[in-house]
Motif scaffolding. Structure first.
Motif, short mmCIF file in Angstrom:
data_model
loop_
_atom_site.label_atom_id
_atom_site.label_comp_id
_atom_site.label_asym_id
_atom_site.label_seq_id
_atom_site.Cartn_x
_atom_site.Cartn_y
_atom_site.Cartn_z
N ASP A 26 0.85 -1.18 0.00
CA ASP A 26 0.00 0.00 0.00
C ASP A 26 0.89 1.24 0.00
O ASP A 26 2.12 1.13 -0.03
N ARG A 27 0.28 2.42 0.05
CA ARG A 27 1.06 3.65 -0.08
C ARG A 27 2.03 3.85 1.08
O ARG A 27 3.15 4.30 0.88
N GLU A 28 1.63 3.49 2.29
CA GLU A 28 2.55 3.64 3.43
C GLU A 28 3.73 2.69 3.29
O GLU A 28 4.88 3.08 3.53
N ASP A 29 3.47 1.46 2.90
CA ASP A 29 4.54 0.49 2.67
C ASP A 29 5.48 0.98 1.57
O ASP A 29 6.70 0.87 1.69
N GLY A 60 -3.28 14.60 2.84
CA GLY A 60 -3.49 13.87 1.60
C GLY A 60 -2.17 13.71 0.86
O GLY A 60 -1.14 14.25 1.27
N PRO A 61 -2.18 12.98 -0.26
CA PRO A 61 -0.96 12.69 -1.01
C PRO A 61 -0.56 13.85 -1.93
O PRO A 61 -0.47 13.71 -3.14
N LYS A 91 7.19 -2.50 -8.51
CA LYS A 91 6.87 -3.59 -9.43
C LYS A 91 5.41 -3.51 -9.86
O LYS A 91 5.08 -3.69 -11.02
N THR A 92 4.54 -3.26 -8.88
CA THR A 92 3.11 -3.10 -9.14
C THR A 92 2.71 -1.71 -8.67
O THR A 92 2.90 -1.39 -7.49
N PRO A 93 2.19 -0.87 -9.58
CA PRO A 93 1.80 0.49 -9.17
C PRO A 93 0.79 0.46 -8.01
O PRO A 93 -0.03 -0.45 -7.90
N ILE A 94 0.86 1.48 -7.17
CA ILE A 94 0.07 1.57 -5.94
C ILE A 94 -0.84 2.80 -6.00
O ILE A 94 -0.43 3.87 -6.46
N GLU A 95 -2.06 2.64 -5.50
CA GLU A 95 -2.98 3.77 -5.37
C GLU A 95 -2.56 4.60 -4.15
O GLU A 95 -2.47 4.08 -3.05
N PHE A 96 -2.33 5.88 -4.38
CA PHE A 96 -1.97 6.80 -3.29
C PHE A 96 -3.15 7.68 -2.91
O PHE A 96 -3.03 8.58 -2.11
#
Length: 154
Positions: A26-29, A60-61, A91-96
């Protein structure tokens, strides 16, 4: 503001601060993993990373600045030890949770020890992220040295 050239950019981005194809849940990771090389190189402290995450949760991001690119950073007093830029590809895009620019594939972690350095670092990165060839390289690079070589040649 003075112009930042290749030499200065290469002083901020070193091979040990580049990670390619990192897995994140996830975004935090993603932020914690992207910041880890800067912590290990004593460029930032763990509290700096916590500051990035706290700020993201509160505001927010805001650091997802263009499609697929996040530039997480915190205030210098939160634990910036040296000026530096870390480059991480996911490797895999993440939702922020940034509707305009999600998902994030490239995380460019900034450390600036003062406001002037912060602005100069952002200015140097702004030039770099305008180059489509930079992201094409990041997508196909298999080593940090390829990224350094690209920066030397530009």
């Amino acid at each position: 503001m003075k112009e930042i050239g290749v030499i200065q950019l290469l002083e901020l981005i070193t091979k040990d601060l580049i990670q390619l194809n990192i897995e994140a849940t996830d975004r935090e990771d993603a932020i914690r993993k992207a910041a880890q090389p800067l912590v290990e190189a004593n460029k930032i402290t763990d509290s700096y990373v916590d500051g990035i995450i706290k700020s993201m949760k509160e505001s927010g991001p805001y650091f997802v600045i263009i499609p697929h690119v996040a530039m997480p950073h915190a205030r210098p007093e939160e634990g910036a030890l040296e000026n530096a830029i870390g480059i991480t590809t996911l490797k895999t895009p993440i939702e922020f949770m940034n509707a305009s620019n999600d998902p994030v594939k490239y995380v460019l972690t900034l450390s600036a020890t003062g406001n002037d350095e912060h602005l100069e670092t952002l200015a140097s990165l702004a030039e770099l992220v305008e180059e489509e060839s930079f992201f094409e390289l990041l997508d196909k690079a298999t080593s940090a040295q390829e990224v350094i070589d690209y920066l030397k040649e530009r």
